[in-house]
Design a protein around this motif. Sequence first.
Motif, short mmCIF file in Angstrom:
data_model
loop_
_atom_site.label_atom_id
_atom_site.label_comp_id
_atom_site.label_asym_id
_atom_site.label_seq_id
_atom_site.Cartn_x
_atom_site.Cartn_y
_atom_site.Cartn_z
N GLY A 89 -3.69 -9.11 -16.20
CA GLY A 89 -3.88 -9.24 -14.76
C GLY A 89 -2.71 -8.66 -14.00
N ARG A 90 -2.89 -8.54 -12.71
CA ARG A 90 -1.83 -8.02 -11.85
C ARG A 90 -1.90 -8.73 -10.50
NH1 ARG A 90 -2.97 -3.64 -8.17
NH2 ARG A 90 -1.03 -2.60 -8.75
N MET A 91 -0.76 -8.76 -9.80
CA MET A 91 -0.70 -9.33 -8.47
C MET A 91 0.05 -8.39 -7.54
SD MET A 91 1.21 -12.75 -7.06
CE MET A 91 0.21 -13.95 -7.94
N VAL A 92 -0.51 -8.15 -6.38
CA VAL A 92 0.16 -7.39 -5.33
C VAL A 92 0.29 -8.29 -4.12
CG1 VAL A 92 0.06 -5.38 -3.81
CG2 VAL A 92 -0.76 -5.20 -6.16
N GLU A 93 1.49 -8.42 -3.60
CA GLU A 93 1.70 -9.29 -2.44
C GLU A 93 1.48 -8.51 -1.15
OE1 GLU A 93 5.53 -11.27 -3.00
OE2 GLU A 93 4.34 -12.99 -3.67
N ALA A 94 0.43 -8.90 -0.43
CA ALA A 94 0.14 -8.29 0.87
C ALA A 94 -0.91 -9.13 1.57
CB ALA A 94 -0.39 -6.86 0.70
N ARG A 95 -0.73 -9.29 2.86
CA ARG A 95 -1.76 -9.95 3.65
C ARG A 95 -3.02 -9.09 3.63
NH1 ARG A 95 -0.54 -13.05 8.33
NH2 ARG A 95 -1.94 -11.64 9.44
N VAL A 96 -4.17 -9.73 3.87
CA VAL A 96 -5.42 -8.99 3.78
C VAL A 96 -5.45 -7.83 4.78
CG1 VAL A 96 -6.66 -10.49 5.41
CG2 VAL A 96 -7.93 -9.25 3.63
N ASP A 97 -4.83 -7.98 5.93
CA ASP A 97 -4.84 -6.91 6.93
C ASP A 97 -3.78 -5.85 6.68
OD1 ASP A 97 -3.19 -9.15 7.54
OD2 ASP A 97 -2.77 -8.29 9.52
N GLU A 98 -2.96 -6.05 5.64
CA GLU A 98 -1.92 -5.08 5.29
C GLU A 98 -2.22 -4.35 3.99
OE1 GLU A 98 1.36 -7.70 5.00
OE2 GLU A 98 1.81 -7.71 7.16
#
Length: 242
Positions: free
Chosen positions: A79-88
Motif C-alpha cells: 500500500g501507499r499513502m499520499v498526504e493531501a486534502r481532497v481539494d489539493e
Amino acid sequence: MSRFAGKVALVTGASSGIGAAIADRLASDGARVFSVQLEETGHLETIVADLCDSGVPDLAIDHVIQQAGRLDILVNNAGRMVEARVDEMGLHEWRRTMALNLDAPFLLIRHAMPHLRKSRGAIVNIGSIEGLASNPGHAAYCASKAGLHGLTRAVAVDGGPEGVRCNSVAPGWIDTDFNVKFIHALPEQARGRLGAIHPLGRTGRVEEVAAMVAWIASDEASFVSGQTFVVDGGRTAKLSLP
C-alpha cells in the motif's frame, strides 16, 4: 509450529514493516512464502515488480503456481499513502493510490480464485483503521482502505460457497520503521500524547499484526469470513475528551 505445513502463501509488500513480519510469521509456521515487492531482500522467494502495473498481479499468481503448484493463502498488504486534502490532490496521485491499495488486491484475488477454490484457501487484506475513520489529509488512503474492507465482504460472500474465506485486518498505529522515525522526530510531549490515545498505553508491534493474520489464515479460523479485525490497542474504541 507447523500449522501451515505443505501450504503456499503469497504476501505483497513484504520487504519491510508489517508485510515482512507477516511473511516471516507464515514461514515460521511452516508455509512456503512468496512475495511481490519493489526490491529484492534475499530472504523470500521474491517477485520484484510494481503492483501499480495492472499486468503484474496475473504474472505473480502464475509464477507461484508454476513454482509451487498451488496457492493456499493470499495476503494483500502492499500500500501507499499520499498526504493531501481532497481539494489539493492531483488525479494522478489519486489513481496511483487506488491502483496499489485497491486495484491490485482485486486483480490478485480475481486471478487467484481458481487456485484458492482448489485449496479451499484464505485471503487476508490489510486495510486500516483509516478505512473506518480518517486523519486529516488522507482522502485517497481512506477511500482506498474503505474500499478494500468492502471488497473483503464481497469476496467472502461470493467465495464462501466454494470454500474460500476472505477477511481483513485494520491496523492502527504500528511501529514500522517509517512510523518509528516519525515518532522520534516529534517533541517529547507529543510522543507522550501518542501513547495516551491508546487505552493500552502504547503503539503496536508489527508482530502483533502478523499474529492476527496467521490466525485468520489458519484452520483455527475456519468459520470466520467477511470480517474486519481492528488491531489498534483500543484506539478507535476510545471517545475523545471534551
